[in-house]
Design a protein around this motif. Structure first.
Motif, PDB file in Angstrom:
ATOM      1  N   ALA A 124       0.818  -1.212   0.000  1.00 58.35           N
ATOM      2  CA  ALA A 124       0.000   0.000   0.000  1.00 58.35           C
ATOM      3  C   ALA A 124       0.854   1.266   0.000  1.00 58.35           C
ATOM      4  O   ALA A 124       0.497   2.256  -0.656  1.00 58.35           O
ATOM      5  CB  ALA A 124      -0.943  -0.003   1.200  1.00 58.35           C
ATOM      6  N   ALA A 125       1.962   1.247   0.689  1.00 62.34           N
ATOM      7  CA  ALA A 125       2.823   2.435   0.742  1.00 62.34           C
ATOM      8  C   ALA A 125       3.334   2.812  -0.653  1.00 62.34           C
ATOM      9  O   ALA A 125       3.497   3.994  -0.956  1.00 62.34           O
ATOM     10  CB  ALA A 125       3.996   2.188   1.687  1.00 62.34           C
ATOM     11  N   ALA A 126       3.549   1.822  -1.503  1.00 66.58           N
ATOM     12  CA  ALA A 126       4.031   2.105  -2.855  1.00 66.58           C
ATOM     13  C   ALA A 126       2.974   2.813  -3.702  1.00 66.58           C
ATOM     14  O   ALA A 126       3.298   3.495  -4.672  1.00 66.58           O
ATOM     15  CB  ALA A 126       4.461   0.802  -3.526  1.00 66.58           C
ATOM     16  N   LEU A 127       1.705   2.658  -3.319  1.00 65.94           N
ATOM     17  CA  LEU A 127       0.617   3.310  -4.059  1.00 65.94           C
ATOM     18  C   LEU A 127       0.480   4.788  -3.726  1.00 65.94           C
ATOM     19  O   LEU A 127      -0.002   5.569  -4.549  1.00 65.94           O
ATOM     20  CB  LEU A 127      -0.720   2.626  -3.754  1.00 65.94           C
ATOM     21  CG  LEU A 127      -0.943   1.229  -4.289  1.00 65.94           C
ATOM     22  CD1 LEU A 127      -2.280   0.696  -3.808  1.00 65.94           C
ATOM     23  CD2 LEU A 127      -0.874   1.227  -5.797  1.00 65.94           C
ATOM     24  N   ARG A 128       0.864   5.181  -2.524  1.00 69.80           N
ATOM     25  CA  ARG A 128       0.610   6.553  -2.056  1.00 69.80           C
ATOM     26  C   ARG A 128       1.069   7.638  -3.019  1.00 69.80           C
ATOM     27  O   ARG A 128       0.308   8.561  -3.310  1.00 69.80           O
ATOM     28  CB  ARG A 128       1.221   6.752  -0.668  1.00 69.80           C
ATOM     29  CG  ARG A 128       0.346   6.197   0.405  1.00 69.80           C
ATOM     30  CD  ARG A 128       0.780   6.599   1.809  1.00 69.80           C
ATOM     31  NE  ARG A 128       0.309   5.554   2.701  1.00 69.80           N
ATOM     32  CZ  ARG A 128       1.058   4.587   3.192  1.00 69.80           C
ATOM     33  NH1 ARG A 128       2.347   4.555   2.938  1.00 69.80           N
ATOM     34  NH2 ARG A 128       0.545   3.661   3.964  1.00 69.80           N
ATOM     35  N   PRO A 129       2.305   7.568  -3.534  1.00 70.05           N
ATOM     36  CA  PRO A 129       2.728   8.643  -4.449  1.00 70.05           C
ATOM     37  C   PRO A 129       1.857   8.738  -5.703  1.00 70.05           C
ATOM     38  O   PRO A 129       1.714   9.814  -6.281  1.00 70.05           O
ATOM     39  CB  PRO A 129       4.167   8.269  -4.816  1.00 70.05           C
ATOM     40  CG  PRO A 129       4.621   7.332  -3.753  1.00 70.05           C
ATOM     41  CD  PRO A 129       3.397   6.629  -3.254  1.00 70.05           C
ATOM     42  N   LEU A 130       1.252   7.640  -6.100  1.00 70.00           N
ATOM     43  CA  LEU A 130       0.450   7.641  -7.320  1.00 70.00           C
ATOM     44  C   LEU A 130      -0.942   8.211  -7.106  1.00 70.00           C
ATOM     45  O   LEU A 130      -1.647   8.494  -8.070  1.00 70.00           O
ATOM     46  CB  LEU A 130       0.407   6.232  -7.903  1.00 70.00           C
ATOM     47  CG  LEU A 130       1.811   5.882  -8.415  1.00 70.00           C
ATOM     48  CD1 LEU A 130       2.306   4.622  -7.777  1.00 70.00           C
ATOM     49  CD2 LEU A 130       1.847   5.841  -9.889  1.00 70.00           C
ATOM     50  N   LEU A 131      -1.318   8.417  -5.864  1.00 70.56           N
ATOM     51  CA  LEU A 131      -2.589   9.081  -5.582  1.00 70.56           C
ATOM     52  C   LEU A 131      -2.557  10.529  -6.073  1.00 70.56           C
ATOM     53  O   LEU A 131      -3.600  11.141  -6.287  1.00 70.56           O
ATOM     54  CB  LEU A 131      -2.899   9.034  -4.079  1.00 70.56           C
ATOM     55  CG  LEU A 131      -3.149   7.641  -3.500  1.00 70.56           C
ATOM     56  CD1 LEU A 131      -3.172   7.698  -1.973  1.00 70.56           C
ATOM     57  CD2 LEU A 131      -4.429   7.053  -4.045  1.00 70.56           C
ATOM     58  N   ASP A 132      -1.339  11.070  -6.245  1.00 67.86           N
ATOM     59  CA  ASP A 132      -1.146  12.426  -6.761  1.00 67.86           C
ATOM     60  C   ASP A 132      -0.435  12.431  -8.110  1.00 67.86           C
ATOM     61  O   ASP A 132       0.187  13.434  -8.482  1.00 67.86           O
ATOM     62  CB  ASP A 132      -0.335  13.251  -5.754  1.00 67.86           C
ATOM     63  CG  ASP A 132      -1.069  13.442  -4.440  1.00 67.86           C
ATOM     64  OD1 ASP A 132      -2.290  13.687  -4.483  1.00 67.86           O
ATOM     65  OD2 ASP A 132      -0.436  13.317  -3.382  1.00 67.86           O
ATOM     66  N   ASP A 133      -0.496  11.337  -8.838  1.00 72.32           N
ATOM     67  CA  ASP A 133       0.163  11.241 -10.133  1.00 72.32           C
ATOM     68  C   ASP A 133      -0.352  12.342 -11.066  1.00 72.32           C
ATOM     69  O   ASP A 133      -1.526  12.710 -11.002  1.00 72.32           O
ATOM     70  CB  ASP A 133      -0.127   9.864 -10.757  1.00 72.32           C
ATOM     71  CG  ASP A 133       0.754   9.571 -11.941  1.00 72.32           C
ATOM     72  OD1 ASP A 133       1.822   8.967 -11.733  1.00 72.32           O
ATOM     73  OD2 ASP A 133       0.384   9.944 -13.077  1.00 72.32           O
ATOM     74  N   PRO A 134       0.489  12.864 -11.933  1.00 76.81           N
ATOM     75  CA  PRO A 134       0.031  13.904 -12.865  1.00 76.81           C
ATOM     76  C   PRO A 134      -1.037  13.423 -13.849  1.00 76.81           C
ATOM     77  O   PRO A 134      -1.790  14.234 -14.387  1.00 76.81           O
ATOM     78  CB  PRO A 134       1.295  14.326 -13.619  1.00 76.81           C
ATOM     79  CG  PRO A 134       2.409  13.515 -13.109  1.00 76.81           C
ATOM     80  CD  PRO A 134       1.925  12.630 -12.025  1.00 76.81           C
ATOM     81  N   ASP A 135      -1.109  12.123 -14.069  1.00 65.54           N
ATOM     82  CA  ASP A 135      -2.085  11.591 -15.017  1.00 65.54           C
ATOM     83  C   ASP A 135      -3.352  11.140 -14.290  1.00 65.54           C
ATOM     84  O   ASP A 135      -3.290  10.360 -13.340  1.00 65.54           O
ATOM     85  CB  ASP A 135      -1.474  10.417 -15.783  1.00 65.54           C
ATOM     86  CG  ASP A 135      -2.368   9.945 -16.893  1.00 65.54           C
ATOM     87  OD1 ASP A 135      -3.220   9.069 -16.623  1.00 65.54           O
ATOM     88  OD2 ASP A 135      -2.232  10.449 -18.028  1.00 65.54           O
ATOM     89  N   GLN A 136      -4.495  11.607 -14.768  1.00 64.62           N
ATOM     90  CA  GLN A 136      -5.776  11.299 -14.124  1.00 64.62           C
ATOM     91  C   GLN A 136      -6.059   9.800 -14.087  1.00 64.62           C
ATOM     92  O   GLN A 136      -6.584   9.292 -13.105  1.00 64.62           O
ATOM     93  CB  GLN A 136      -6.917  12.034 -14.836  1.00 64.62           C
ATOM     94  CG  GLN A 136      -8.311  11.615 -14.391  1.00 64.62           C
ATOM     95  CD  GLN A 136      -8.553  11.776 -12.902  1.00 64.62           C
ATOM     96  OE1 GLN A 136      -8.079  12.720 -12.278  1.00 64.62           O
ATOM     97  NE2 GLN A 136      -9.289  10.842 -12.311  1.00 64.62           N
ATOM     98  N   SER A 137      -5.734   9.074 -15.155  1.00 62.46           N
ATOM     99  CA  SER A 137      -6.027   7.636 -15.179  1.00 62.46           C
ATOM    100  C   SER A 137      -5.226   6.888 -14.118  1.00 62.46           C
ATOM    101  O   SER A 137      -5.723   5.938 -13.511  1.00 62.46           O
ATOM    102  CB  SER A 137      -5.767   7.042 -16.566  1.00 62.46           C
ATOM    103  OG  SER A 137      -4.393   7.089 -16.891  1.00 62.46           O
ATOM    104  N   VAL A 138      -4.022   7.336 -13.872  1.00 63.92           N
ATOM    105  CA  VAL A 138      -3.185   6.703 -12.843  1.00 63.92           C
ATOM    106  C   VAL A 138      -3.724   7.051 -11.454  1.00 63.92           C
ATOM    107  O   VAL A 138      -3.834   6.182 -10.595  1.00 63.92           O
ATOM    108  CB  VAL A 138      -1.704   7.121 -12.986  1.00 63.92           C
ATOM    109  CG1 VAL A 138      -0.859   6.517 -11.862  1.00 63.92           C
ATOM    110  CG2 VAL A 138      -1.165   6.707 -14.346  1.00 63.92           C
ATOM    111  N   ARG A 139      -4.078   8.336 -11.249  1.00 63.65           N
ATOM    112  CA  ARG A 139      -4.649   8.745  -9.951  1.00 63.65           C
ATOM    113  C   ARG A 139      -5.910   7.948  -9.647  1.00 63.65           C
ATOM    114  O   ARG A 139      -6.084   7.432  -8.536  1.00 63.65           O
ATOM    115  CB  ARG A 139      -4.991  10.237  -9.952  1.00 63.65           C
ATOM    116  CG  ARG A 139      -3.810  11.144  -9.806  1.00 63.65           C
ATOM    117  CD  ARG A 139      -4.213  12.578  -9.487  1.00 63.65           C
ATOM    118  NE  ARG A 139      -5.227  13.142 -10.365  1.00 63.65           N
ATOM    119  CZ  ARG A 139      -4.987  13.768 -11.517  1.00 63.65           C
ATOM    120  NH1 ARG A 139      -3.756  13.904 -11.954  1.00 63.65           N
ATOM    121  NH2 ARG A 139      -5.979  14.261 -12.231  1.00 63.65           N
TER     122      ARG A 139
END
Length: 158
Positions: A124-139
């Motif tokens: 789960a910790a690895a996902l945290r930075p992607l919650l703010d990813d510049p790409d909407q589909s990734v977020r």
């Protein structure tokens, strides 16, 4: 599996092993490229080999997918992530984590979905930075993956 492991190179797939590839695909000209195939396209045989496992399954393919998770072609690695998500293959999640920083959003999103479907609490910790990813589909994928992990693990993810 031989294509994914590298036992049969792309050059061989379109050379000495071409009759085998024709038999597997049922096509006289697999890939639709003119002969000879440009070496830049050799990796496609590994992409198609990985794609097979979205539709057909063998339990002994997991070790091969671990090898393919480090393939030089991003499309092969993306397919490993898709297979991981679809088949909920937790044993592949650690091998996919480096793809969370891939330059292509579609690769990051596929990896996030794989973690959501097959990950454990420690992922789960690895996902945290992607919650703010510049790409909407990734977020969006990251938010859904976090929710999916919480549901599957029956505990909140901080």
């Amino acid at each position: 599996m031989a294509f994914l492991r590298g036992d049969v190179s792309g050059e061989d797939a379109y050379g000495s092993a071409l009759p085998r590839l024709v038999a597997l695909t049922g096509m006289d000209n697999p890939g639709g490229w003119k002969t000879p195939v440009d070496p830049v396209n050799y990796y496609w045989v590994r992409v198609w080999a990985a794609r097979v496992f979205l539709y057909v399954w063998r339990d002994d393919v997991v070790d091969t997918l671990l090898i393919a998770a480090n393939d030089p072609a991003w499309r092969v690695r993306e397919h490993v992530a898709k297979i991981t998500a679809q088949r909920e293959l937790g044993q592949l999640v650690d091998a996919l984590l480096p793809m969370l920083t891939h330059e292509l959003p579609r690769v990051r999103a596929a990896t996030v979905r794989a973690i959501g479907a097959a990950g454990e609490y420690e992922h789960a910790a690895a996902l945290r930075p992607l919650l703010d990813d510049p790409d909407q589909s990734v977020r969006g994928a990251a938010h859904r993956a976090q929710t999916q992990l919480e549901t599957c693990l029956d505990r909140p993810i901080p």
